[in-house]
Design an enzyme around this catalytic site. Structure first.
Site, PDB file in Angstrom:
ATOM      1  N   ARG A  26     -62.852 -14.836  33.543  1.00 13.12           N
ATOM      2  CA  ARG A  26     -62.807 -15.929  34.504  1.00 13.12           C
ATOM      3  C   ARG A  26     -64.027 -16.848  34.403  1.00 13.12           C
ATOM      4  NH1 ARG A  26     -58.889 -14.883  38.491  1.00 13.12           N
ATOM      5  NH2 ARG A  26     -60.159 -15.562  40.251  1.00 13.12           N
ATOM      6  N   ASP A 155     -70.594 -21.261  47.026  1.00 13.71           N
ATOM      7  CA  ASP A 155     -69.251 -21.535  47.549  1.00 13.71           C
ATOM      8  C   ASP A 155     -69.374 -22.690  48.526  1.00 13.71           C
ATOM      9  OD1 ASP A 155     -66.759 -21.353  49.159  1.00 13.71           O
ATOM     10  OD2 ASP A 155     -66.483 -19.457  48.109  1.00 13.71           O
ATOM     11  N   TYR A 169     -68.171 -12.505  54.143  1.00  8.89           N
ATOM     12  CA  TYR A 169     -68.349 -13.244  52.883  1.00  8.89           C
ATOM     13  C   TYR A 169     -69.081 -14.555  53.129  1.00  8.89           C
ATOM     14  CZ  TYR A 169     -67.173 -16.157  48.852  1.00  8.89           C
ATOM     15  OH  TYR A 169     -67.238 -17.004  47.765  1.00  8.89           O
TER      16      TYR A 169
END
Length: 267
Positions: A26, A155, A169
């Site tokens: 990935r 993120d 998270y």
């Protein structure tokens, strides 16, 4: 908790060395391939994906002999000073230097309120915050010798736009984001520290518990101004830019096709 050094070969080249955690497949693998194409020797770290990591190393070594190695380890090695020291030694034995450290390894799953427990907290904080910090600290002397840099994969949900039902998270990635900015101060001017914040740059694997059906995928795509899912090489491109950007530190590049411009949180 095991760690094994694979594919070690003597090398004489002076090419720079990059370690990417969680890089058997990935996004991590895309970063490794892009760096290798630009002349880097690469250290491919994996935990469970040994077969994929070795296949990637073999592929790269067929192009440039002795240019890729695999290190297999559970990043929980950072919880013990002796195992962390051994892991650090294994990394440095690979090529004898380290120029770039990329924190890519990450665990990602929902933790709905009411069902959050200690094991989830420990696992998500470890992979997304604790391991990056302690590994950065352990490798700092070697990166300093090379005037190197650290790049963290973050993120878009780590800053002001939390992802619903992913509280632990979100918190872990937010801590990682602050680590980037803090270490940029503490390691300057010897080591630069930056981050890349992806949006939807790769979909969950089809056989995983996070897999999305066609309706969900179409809904996500419609929310992205660029009207498509990103691809791993686009993240790799930004990572390599930051590696080369000698006057940039403490910065976070968002690579999300404009999704964060329209994201209201929780969608």
């Amino acid at each position: 908790m095991t760690q094994t050094l694979k594919n070690i070969q003597p090398v004489t080249t002076s090419a720079p060395v990059m370690l990417v955690t969680g890089s058997a497949k990935r996004i991590g693998a895309a970063i490794v391939r892009a760096a290798h194409k630009q002349g880097y020797r690469v250290i491919i770290h994996c935990h469970h994906s040994e077969q994929e990591a070795n296949a990637l190393a073999n592929e790269l070594n067929e192009t440039h002999a002795h240019s890729a190695v695999v290190i297999m380890a559970d990043l929980a090695v950072v919880n013990n000073s002796e195992t962390l020291e051994q892991f650090t030694n294994n990394i440095m034995q690979a090529f004898g230097q380290l120029d770039v450290l990329v924190h890519n390894a990450s665990r990602f799953y929902p933790t709905p309120l009411g069902s959050i427990h200690h094991d989830q907290w420990d696992e998500l904080i470890l992979s997304n915050a604790k391991a990056p910090l302690l590994l950065s600290q352990a490798l700092y002397p070697y990166l300093k010798m090379q005037q190197g840099c650290i790049i963290s994969l973050l993120d878009i949900h780590a800053h002001n736009k939390p992802f619903a039902n992913y509280t632990v998270y979100n918190m872990a990635k937010a801590a990682h984001r602050m680590m980037v900015q803090s270490l940029a101060l503490d390691m300057a001017p010897d080591v630069r520290v930056n981050g890349v914040a992806p949006g939807v740059n790769i979909l969950p694997e089809a056989d995983s518990d996070q897999a999305l059906d066609n309706e969900q995928q179409n809904k996500i795509i419609s929310s992205i101004p660029m009207q498509r899912i990103g691809i791993p090489p686009e993240i790799a491109h930004s990572v390599l830019y930051l590696v080369q950007a000698s006057y940039v530190t403490g910065e976070i590049i968002t690579v999300d096709g404009g999704r964060s411009l329209t994201l209201a949180g929780g969608h």
